[in-house]
Design a protein around this motif. Structure first.
Motif, short mmCIF file in Angstrom:
data_model
loop_
_atom_site.label_atom_id
_atom_site.label_comp_id
_atom_site.label_asym_id
_atom_site.label_seq_id
_atom_site.Cartn_x
_atom_site.Cartn_y
_atom_site.Cartn_z
N LEU A 258 52.00 11.47 4.04
CA LEU A 258 51.64 12.06 2.75
C LEU A 258 52.30 11.32 1.60
CD1 LEU A 258 51.71 15.91 3.47
CD2 LEU A 258 49.72 14.44 3.17
N GLU A 259 53.59 10.99 1.76
CA GLU A 259 54.29 10.26 0.72
C GLU A 259 53.67 8.88 0.51
OE1 GLU A 259 58.38 10.14 1.78
OE2 GLU A 259 58.77 12.24 1.22
N THR A 260 53.32 8.21 1.64
CA THR A 260 52.69 6.90 1.53
C THR A 260 51.34 7.00 0.82
OG1 THR A 260 53.76 6.24 3.61
CG2 THR A 260 51.93 4.89 2.85
N GLU A 261 50.59 8.06 1.16
CA GLU A 261 49.31 8.26 0.51
C GLU A 261 49.48 8.50 -0.99
OE1 GLU A 261 45.37 11.19 0.90
OE2 GLU A 261 47.13 11.46 2.17
N GLN A 262 50.49 9.29 -1.34
CA GLN A 262 50.75 9.55 -2.75
C GLN A 262 51.16 8.27 -3.48
OE1 GLN A 262 53.67 12.66 -2.76
NE2 GLN A 262 52.24 14.26 -2.15
N ILE A 263 52.02 7.46 -2.82
CA ILE A 263 52.44 6.21 -3.44
C ILE A 263 51.24 5.28 -3.61
CG2 ILE A 263 53.82 4.12 -3.07
CD1 ILE A 263 55.89 5.91 -1.67
N GLY A 264 50.39 5.21 -2.55
CA GLY A 264 49.19 4.37 -2.64
C GLY A 264 48.27 4.81 -3.76
N ALA A 265 48.10 6.15 -3.89
CA ALA A 265 47.25 6.66 -4.96
C ALA A 265 47.83 6.32 -6.33
CB ALA A 265 47.09 8.17 -4.82
N ALA A 266 49.16 6.42 -6.46
CA ALA A 266 49.80 6.07 -7.73
C ALA A 266 49.64 4.59 -8.04
CB ALA A 266 51.29 6.44 -7.67
N LEU B 280 56.81 14.91 14.46
CA LEU B 280 55.45 14.88 13.94
C LEU B 280 55.40 15.35 12.49
CD1 LEU B 280 53.49 16.29 17.02
CD2 LEU B 280 53.47 13.95 16.17
N THR B 281 56.18 16.39 12.21
CA THR B 281 56.23 16.88 10.82
C THR B 281 56.78 15.82 9.89
OG1 THR B 281 56.56 19.15 11.62
CG2 THR B 281 57.13 18.70 9.32
N GLU B 282 57.85 15.13 10.34
CA GLU B 282 58.44 14.08 9.53
C GLU B 282 57.44 12.93 9.34
OE1 GLU B 282 61.31 12.14 7.23
OE2 GLU B 282 61.15 14.21 7.93
N GLY B 283 56.73 12.57 10.44
CA GLY B 283 55.73 11.52 10.33
C GLY B 283 54.61 11.90 9.37
N TYR B 284 54.18 13.15 9.45
CA TYR B 284 53.13 13.62 8.54
C TYR B 284 53.61 13.59 7.10
CZ TYR B 284 49.57 16.70 6.55
OH TYR B 284 48.57 17.22 5.77
N ARG B 285 54.90 13.95 6.89
CA ARG B 285 55.45 13.90 5.53
C ARG B 285 55.48 12.47 5.01
NH1 ARG B 285 60.03 12.76 3.14
NH2 ARG B 285 61.04 12.25 5.13
N VAL B 286 55.86 11.53 5.88
CA VAL B 286 55.89 10.12 5.48
C VAL B 286 54.48 9.64 5.13
CG1 VAL B 286 56.36 7.78 6.27
CG2 VAL B 286 57.97 9.59 6.78
#
Length: 209
Positions: free
Chosen positions: A134-142, A126-132
């Motif tokens: 967050l990373e996807t959200e950051q990439i999308g925002a960028a 779950l932690t790894e999924g949440y990290r992914v």
């Protein structure tokens, strides 16, 4: 982590050695001493089980090779020796059903440890999924920020193109106006030239006549 594992192992060795010594004393102890030794030994077994559980958790957390299985086998051997010493309930006042309870308790503890391990793995997933996420959200925002920047650049380019087009239109109108004026001036100059030629011809005619 390694220091804590070594500490648990040393405590376990001390406890098992103490249990073995007390089992030896049971053979020659009187009734009062045996009762006290039985209570102490049973407490030592519980403490040893708790130590093995902690030790197994530490091994799992460190990822190192575990020796807990060997320690459990050794502890079971000591329990069997204790069972043999206590096979005569009339002599030692021991309830042999306690050993079955210990065996069942060990199985339950193992199941709890397995469940804990599964929960840890699930938590890590779950932690790894949440990290992914967050990373996807950051990439999308960028990406959105980059697209917004590109849109602003395109809008500025369109604005400059419109300004350039307006300037070209003004230049075209100015050139047309200048050409019309040049044609008008040429027409006027042509008329003036014709008038001058006519006047010169008239003057020559009059001078001759």
């Amino acid at each position: 982590m390694a220091t804590l594992i070594q500490s648990y192992e040393q405590q376990y060795s001390i406890i098992t050695a103490d249990i073995t010594a007390k089992i030896g004393r049971l053979r020659t102890a009187n009734e009062d001493e045996r009762d006290s030794l039985h209570k102490e030994i049973q407490g030592n077994f519980e403490e040893a089980n708790d130590l093995l559980e902690q030790l197994e958790l530490e091994y799992r957390g460190s990822g190192a090779g575990s020796r807990v299985s060997a320690y459990r086998a050794e502890l079971q051997r000591v329990k069997d020796e204790y069972r043999k010493v206590g096979t005569n309930p009339a002599l030692y006042n021991i309830d042999n059903e306690e050993y079955d309870d210990w065996s069942t308790g060990n199985e339950q503890r193992q199941k709890l440890l397995d469940n804990t391990e599964r929960l840890e793995r699930t938590g890590k997933s779950l932690t790894e999924g949440y990290r992914v996420v967050l990373e996807t959200e950051q990439i999308g925002a960028a990406v959105l920020q980059d697209l917004n920047s590109q849109r602003e650049t395109i809008q500025r380019s369109r604005g400059r193109l419109r300004e350039t087009d307006e300037q070209l239109n003004r230049s075209t109108r100015l050139l047309k106006t200048m050409m019309m004026r040049a044609l008008q001036e040429r027409f006027v100059l042509g008329i003036v030239f014709l008038v001058l030629v006519a006047l010169i011809g008239l003057a020559v005619y009059l001078s001759v006549t």
